[in-house]
Scaffold this active site. Structure first.
Site, PDB file in Angstrom:
ATOM      1  CG  ASP A  26      -0.353  -0.350   2.505  1.00 38.27           C
ATOM      2  OD1 ASP A  26      -1.069  -0.383   3.498  1.00 38.27           O
ATOM      3  OD2 ASP A  26       0.858  -0.611   2.531  1.00 38.27           O
ATOM      4  CD  GLU A  89      12.327  -4.859   6.416  1.00 42.09           C
ATOM      5  OE1 GLU A  89      12.852  -5.201   5.346  1.00 42.09           O
ATOM      6  OE2 GLU A  89      11.505  -3.932   6.510  1.00 42.09           O
TER       7      GLU A  89
END
Length: 614
Positions: A26, A89
């Site tokens: 997105d 991450e």
């Protein structure tokens, strides 16, 4: 994760300036690629990983790339939490922040920080899926939740605060550039010498504007080059009127605009000395449990000081808790309730090995905010709870007698006093002009207005936010209102901000004063949506005016001085306005339903949370 029109090799060992973590689903095409393009345009090297084949786990080489980057930008969006890759991450990024002091810049793109912090909305659904998938590995999911909370607590960029993506990207890139420049040490520092050479400022200005002699190949500058060149860019008030000379503080003011102190960049002034005092208290060599009392009248910033210290130092302890509004909560629920809440939060802190240790064996850090009596302090600190060696407790109170050290508690006292005139003007300017000093044409008005705040940080902030972006006429009208009385009470100064609200925001302000203070933000918005109060009349406007705040646990809070001013208005409305009284009674009944029923069931399937805009 990063997209790139011309990707660099993943195995490139060169240290990059910036690592960007984002959900490609997105934000890849609508935001991140434009951010990358602008970073490269100003010669900032972002790390690119789009050549990596996605799998269950991110490779160690990518983790190393995160660790070696100077700055990490985390773009939170609707689908970010759906990706275990993104969450891994993020976990590594937060680890690098804590261990290596890496700079982390969160961007909240079309999502509210509170949704990220508390895993609400799309994040709640994503974690429901993660918990099903990782049954038997609860630690992994807990670490992800902790990383999201830690990241959302960092001051960042909320896309809805900007007019468009271009404006947002420009701000991010500018800040990254400044941070990277700050990280480049001077030649003397690289040789282990702290400080800068005497002529550093002039040398850097000369790089931008070489003197006539240097432009002809001659080395050397006149004694006053720095001031002359700064004046060419920003003439002083005297020079703009044809008078030669510079004001005494011009250079420092302009340098502060470029490199504000960490506290000033967060809109805080005069707080560093208080935090330094707290740091000294926390680092005492004593292994005994020590209690520090912070006292001062309402509006002085006691809670803010304690919160800043808590955020900075709590990670050094084996348990921590910030207990808000002790005075009011004890009156409502009793001291036993507060004591149980304190113990529960301390037991729920940190990792599993730490949780298994009793509190009596843990070094903990606790803040008790707004203690009203010595009895409350004794019950929560010395009765019923056995603290571990080296534990520290901070207590704030506006009643100095409640913190009477003659009784042995607290062990040390720190009094917060009013800001001086220079600090007051700086805090007002940070809110009114978004920099540490007034615009020249507003300087006289600013000094006259600041005098009415009497050095109280809360009043300076509210007054500055009220006048921010308004024209000269609005400033003069505000000053005329205050000058009607030789020494207007502080509540009249605060009332100016309320009077400047539109009808919808006034209603929400009074509703919060009457009943919704310390209620959940999403529930309050649901009720206002159900009653046709939304859009421009939203909560965001009150936040931007400094009249309310939303805590980390998503609760709406209102400073005591503002609530007292609000109650004065509520009482008048209650006595003279039957319709208003009926409105508040209806809200109380509706609130009990909202707490226990899904809003979609209560208000219909077309229900959607209110997104407020200014």
């Amino acid at each position: 994760m990063v997209c790139d029109s011309s990707p660099s090799s993943f195995h490139d060992s060169q240290i990059k300036d910036v690592f960007i973590s984002f959900s490609g689903e997105d934000t890849r095409r609508i935001f991140v690629c434009h951010l990358l393009e602008e970073l490269r345009r100003v010669k900032i090297k972002p790390f690119v990983d789009e050549d990596i084949e996605r799998g269950e786990h991110i490779p160690s080489s990518l983790l190393r790339a995160i660790q070696e980057s100077r700055i990490s930008i985390v773009v939170f969006s609707k689908h970010y939490a759906s990706s275990s890759w993104c969450l891994d991450e993020l976990e590594k990024i937060i680890d690098c922040k804590n261990v290596n002091k890496q700079i982390v810049l969160p961007v909240f793109y079309d999502i509210r920080p509170s949704d990220v912090r508390h895993q609400k909305g799309a994040y709640q659904k994503a974690f429901a899926r993660h918990e099903l998938k990782y049954q038997g590995n609860d630690l992994k999911v807990r670490n992800w939740r902790s990383a999201l909370k830690n990241a959302a607590d960092i001051s960042g960029y909320v896309s809805s605060d900007f007019n468009n993506d271009s404006e947002l990207i420009k701000k991010i890139v500018n800040d990254v550039s400044l941070r990277l420049n700050d990280n480049h040490s001077s030649p003397s520092e690289s040789e282990g010498l702290v400080g800068t050479d005497q002529h550093d400022v002039s040398l850097r200005v000369n790089d931008i504007h070489p003197s006539p002699s240097e432009s002809e190949g001659l080395v050397g500058t006149d004694q006053h080059d720095v001031s002359l060149r700064l004046n060419d860019i920003h003439p002083s008030p005297n020079e703009s009127e044809g008078i030669v000379g510079i004001d005494q503080h011009d250079v420092s003011l302009r340098l502060n605009d470029i490199h504000p102190s960490p506290s000033e960049s967060k809109g805080l002034v005069g707080i560093d000395q208080h935090v330094a005092r707290i740091r000294s208290f926390l680092e005492m060599e004593s292994k005994e449990v020590q209690i520090l009392g912070i006292c001062g009248m309402s509006g002085m910033g006691k809670t803010t000081i304690a919160q800043v210290a808590y955020d900075e130092f709590s990670s050094h302890y084996e348990g921590c808790c910030f207990l808000h509004n002790v005075r009011e909560e004890s009156e409502k629920h009793g001291l036993k309730y507060l004591s149980n809440k304190l113990i529960s939060e301390l037991q729920g802190e940190k990792s599993i090995p730490v949780q298994e240790k009793p509190i009596s064996e843990r070094k903990v850090f606790v803040v008790l905010d707004d203690v009203g009596t010595l009895e409350q302090l004794k019950h929560l600190v010395t009765e019923g709870i056995c603290w571990g060696s080296g534990s520290r407790v901070i207590v704030t109170s506006k009643d100095k007698q409640a913190l009477d050290t003659r009784g042995g508690l607290p062990h040390k006292m720190h009094e917060v006093k009013e800001l001086d005139s220079e600090e007051s003007l700086k805090l007002f300017s940070l809110n009114a002009f978004k920099k540490s000093h007034p615009e020249r044409e507003y300087e006289g008005l600013s000094k006259r207005l600041v005098a009415y705040a009497k050095g109280l940080p809360l009043v300076l902030k509210v007054l500055g936010l009220h006048l921010c972006s308004k024209d000269m006429e609005a400033w003069e009208n505000t000053l005329r209102k205050l000058e009607k009385h030789p020494s207007p009470p502080i509540r009249d100064v605060l009332r100016i901000s309320y009077d400047g609200l539109d009808g919808g925001r006034r209603q929400i302000f009074l509703d919060i004063t009457y009943f919704f203070e310390r209620k959940r933000e999403d529930q309050v918005m649901s009720l206002h949506y159900a009653n046709g109060i939304f859009g421009d009349c939203g909560i965001k406007g009150l936040l931007n005016k400094g009249l309310i705040s939303v805590s980390n646990d998503n609760m709406i809070r209102m400073p005591d001085m503002i609530q007292e001013m609000g109650w004065e208005i509520v009482c008048k409305e209650w006595n003279k306005n039957t319709e208003q009284r009926w409105h508040w009674q209806k809200l109380v009944l509706q609130y009990d339903l909202v707490r226990s029923i899904d809003p979609a069931v209560l208000f219909g399937t077309e229900y959607r949370p209110v997104v407020t805009e200014d």
